[in-house]
Enzyme design. Structure first.
Site, PDB file in Angstrom:
ATOM      1  N   ARG A  82      -4.695  -3.294  -5.493  1.00  0.00           N
ATOM      2  CA  ARG A  82      -4.287  -1.937  -5.841  1.00  0.00           C
ATOM      3  C   ARG A  82      -4.966  -1.407  -7.099  1.00  0.00           C
ATOM      4  O   ARG A  82      -4.855  -0.215  -7.398  1.00  0.00           O
ATOM      5  CB  ARG A  82      -2.762  -1.873  -5.963  1.00  0.00           C
ATOM      6  CG  ARG A  82      -2.028  -2.286  -4.689  1.00  0.00           C
ATOM      7  CD  ARG A  82      -2.515  -1.521  -3.457  1.00  0.00           C
ATOM      8  NE  ARG A  82      -1.796  -1.941  -2.246  1.00  0.00           N
ATOM      9  CZ  ARG A  82      -2.042  -1.426  -1.052  1.00  0.00           C
ATOM     10  NH1 ARG A  82      -2.985  -0.506  -0.865  1.00  0.00           N
ATOM     11  NH2 ARG A  82      -1.369  -1.856  -0.003  1.00  0.00           N
ATOM     12  N   ALA A 142      19.051   5.549   1.629  1.00  0.00           N
ATOM     13  CA  ALA A 142      19.489   6.901   1.961  1.00  0.00           C
ATOM     14  C   ALA A 142      20.463   6.908   3.138  1.00  0.00           C
ATOM     15  O   ALA A 142      20.916   7.963   3.570  1.00  0.00           O
ATOM     16  CB  ALA A 142      18.280   7.789   2.257  1.00  0.00           C
TER      17      ALA A 142
END
Lengths: 308, 308, 308, 308
Positions: B228, B123
């Site tokens: 996870r 970004a």
């Protein structure tokens, strides 16, 4: 012949098994795939698998820079930019796996590069072949007098012969005794002593050949090559790096050219060297003594400028 | 639709480009290659490249163990053995690369796994799309009262609606203001303020989507999945792990089955737990208080034994 | 005040607890130990522990080079040699641990450096304070028109004020709503909704402050600093790097001076740049067009030579 | 005597130099600091520096879990919890540095642990001493007949003597010839051949001693110890791990106790083993054949339960 009969059969089999894939594929590397490139007297390097190509580097860099960059730079220009500014992560997106046969003392240098995956032939489980590295006469160099880690003039005549004989005889005797200690029939002498493999191996000399699978990404492979292609690297590991460089050229020609331009052929000037350069470019004659550089730095700098 | 038009065109193009290769190839994974598997409301996971297969694990293990082992064990047995005894290096010989779209707060958990290569959308260079993760009503859980990191009952009715409205409005407003700050015409208001991208991005909320290329070897991928896929992992990352598990099953079915047997479905008993077990197997009734185990350990152990 | 009351008490306690040790100790760094160096509006960096000193680098290099080298080079000369030739392992022998408070968007850049250990404040477990980074007016830069990742002119007057108001209001509102969603009394509005922490956090903006312990060896710390002290690094991370550079100067002054000479102040000339330099030193006037360098490379080279 | 005169002088000097520090300090480890712990016939391990203590693990975990956790758990309980659930990052916050002297074949196993920093004595620069590892008679084991990597019965009488003679003579002869090849006066025979060090070293046997500085964090050190303290580890590396375990006990007693409870003394039951356990606890008699376990798994499981 560096590959065993079993291994040669594996190569033939692998080269016969064509498959269809949707993955990026590099014909020039496919042509080399699985084939051993001979190195030293019994060693080799061969590519056994790879992932990605020049375009994978570009693709990864472009996800970072996002949409709209596509037209801004040509692919080759982008790769050159990434290499020049040491952007390492896009080069990590390519991966390659080698099968290597190499003397143990070379393996000990090589393994210092930690960012790689290795599976080495284990002499705890298996028996090492009777193969040793014996230098070519042209590589039998004396200790350098100016450089503690370098080589000087090549040994000649009787001296060379004497050294080669020592290397050959010691390696052979040590391996014969290794085999004797291992001998499974027991009772000593011809029958052997049945010693545990993990112990017997300690009798081998460091020029005995071992082999391993070695896998790394392109970024870490180039770091390895930059160090091991350097003129200060030991000859016996440099020749492995040279064989690998050939495979990198076939695999990612654009990244490899950028590597040669911005790393292999480059030279880093320190702050003080830049100050000297500025004076020289302004026409001033600068002496080493008042340059702020040590004699060694001065020489390194002027060698890079072709003015040694 | 999670992929942009450009990205969909890339997928079509990639899936149309068949090549011939001498590398190990896995048809079941080729069938999935490049295709996005949807995750959460706007996210996805897709395999964009891979290297190696179940057999590459075997091949690497066999170079370690040397000739003669070929007949000793079946391939599946060897892979199970390696997994059971946590021999990690043979699993490092396989590599996979994903393209992932995920909320920033998930990316912040994910990146804690350091043994991987990442190229993330930046970004600083580019503008992030107006896409945010908003939980499904069924995922809008209250803080657990028993577990500081867990979820309790699902919010209901007006409360749920109020929370969803806050999440939606704040994310949208922050992105609108981000766009306004970036606006290139200047002069404020509709024209925007022309603020640097690297600054404007700080106004975005953590549920904004980002994307990255993520590449890891099978050993490190399985470590990631083990953590996870665990029931204590946050739901929003667990669903990514579940999508990836599907790709691993297609890619290396034998290694994946061993992983489910020896890691996902396994439980480690501590020294004190083993002592309790021995007494229990001998027919003794053991009480938690005199077991040497904390209440929590006692419960974990008996849950694993289906006797909670 | 960047440190919480609890943290300030910890600092006082730590600075009061003198111990006696046989380890290498650096008085100049002890003077800084535990003390926060303020960075940005609410952030800080503070050294909480360290291991080794300049001499540890020398000691490690000397075990490599063995006996007899002791007299060959002075310690400082050896450190300069190691830095110049990028010998990294001796610098890995020193270790340092920082406690850092920083905005999340800065943390996202920082964590890209994988060769470090991190424990970050977890918003799954705990509640983040109501503290956001709001740039100083002098840092409120427009997007650069020449550089996709850079900053141009500083915003002025009403525009600057409008942007700052947006940043402040959005961060504050998002945090207020975060607190509301978390509110443990339930029933909505003032009582809050009791949402799980791991979900509520997604409503925070990227300029919210987080904190972590970050530990690295000197080699990897210098790599971090080389990248983040660069003029192209984002200002908001560069100021952290500058604070850390001060601690490195206190800790390992010789290694730090060598770093400034051979890395920070250095410039790498590519093969083609060296060719141009040679011609220029020979008195030739070289034009960019026929130099083999791109416009950008030409400018970078001449900027390094002070002739831009 | 394993340390050279120079090294002994270094130890005395280091142990005489007391300094005052604000860092966490561990008196029990200070008592061991710099002192060599003898291992094998000429080897040693000695701690030369360290950073952090049990409390550093707690402190790092608490920054993750944030304020309010301080009272929730006792420190020891927290460390045990972290170890049980394999939370690795808090253990990375402690660091230790060893100076080790070890045979080359042991060094080749050791270096497979990549998450550590190493500076090894370089035989390119310096000359290796005439010191070899020769096993104690009680360690001179035959190859195991049941385990390809293990040891069986100890060799006896003439066989043992013959093997020891071979090991001693080959190592000595190879080192004598190494010295001869290096000899700097040239002209062969007594004068030597002046061969480059980097070449001559290849004539040494793998039981020659080398030395290095080895630095790792506590997490990676415990991984090393878990593997190398295992009963399947080769004796010659296990004794190094045992000496290091003593230093870890002095350094971080709570973390070390948790390691012994949850790693060293633990056993992981696979999904199928858990199914068997459940049936056994319910009073059922289970046979290996219909258990879903291989013979080997069955034995491993029942050995862990003390029912082999």
């Amino acid at each position: 012949m560096p590959l065993s009969t079993d291994q040669l059969a594996d190569v033939s089999e692998a080269r016969a098994a064509t498959a269809s894939t949707l993955r990026p594929t590099v014909p020039a590397l496919e042509a080399l795939l699985h084939q051993p490139l001979p190195v030293l007297d019994h060693g080799f390097v061969r590519v056994v698998d790879y992932m990605g190509d020049d375009n994978a580097v570009v693709q990864a860099a472009r996800v970072s820079y996002g949409r709209g960059t596509r037209k801004v730079s040509e692919d080759a220009g982008l790769i050159r930019y990434l290499m020049r500014h040491r952007h390492s992560t896009p080069f990590e997106m390519c991966e390659i796996k080698y099968h290597v046969k190499l003397p143990i003392f070379v393996a000990r240098q090589w393994i210092r590069h930690r960012m790689a995956s290795i599976n080495e032939y284990s002499a705890r489980y298996s028996i090492l072949d009777r193969e040793f590295y014996i230098p070519e006469p042209g590589q039998l160099a004396a200790q350098s007098t100016s450089n503690r880690q370098g080589r000087g003039a090549v040994l000649q005549g009787d001296d060379a012969e004497a050294v080669l004989r020592l290397l050959r005889e010691d390696a052979a005797r040590c391996h014969d005794h290794y085999a004797l200690m291992l001998g499974e029939e027991g009772g000593g002498a011809d029958g052997g002593y049945g010693l545990a493999r993990e112990l017997a191996r300690m009798n081998l000399t460091l020029n005995t050949y071992t082999q391993w699978y070695w896998k790394a990404d392109l970024h870490n492979l180039l770091n390895f090559l930059a160090l091991r292609l350097d003129s200060h690297a030991q000859y016996e590991i440099r020749v492995y790096a040279e064989a690998m460089l050939r495979t990198v050229r076939a695999w990612v020609p654009t990244a490899c050219a950028a590597f040669e331009e911005y790393r292999l052929g480059a030279f880093t000037f320190s702050a003080s060297m830049l100050a000297v350069l500025r004076r020289q470019l302004a026409g001033e004659v600068v002496e080493q003594k008042e340059s702020g550089l040590s004699r060694r730095e001065w020489d390194e700098m002027h060698r890079a400028l072709g003015r040694a």
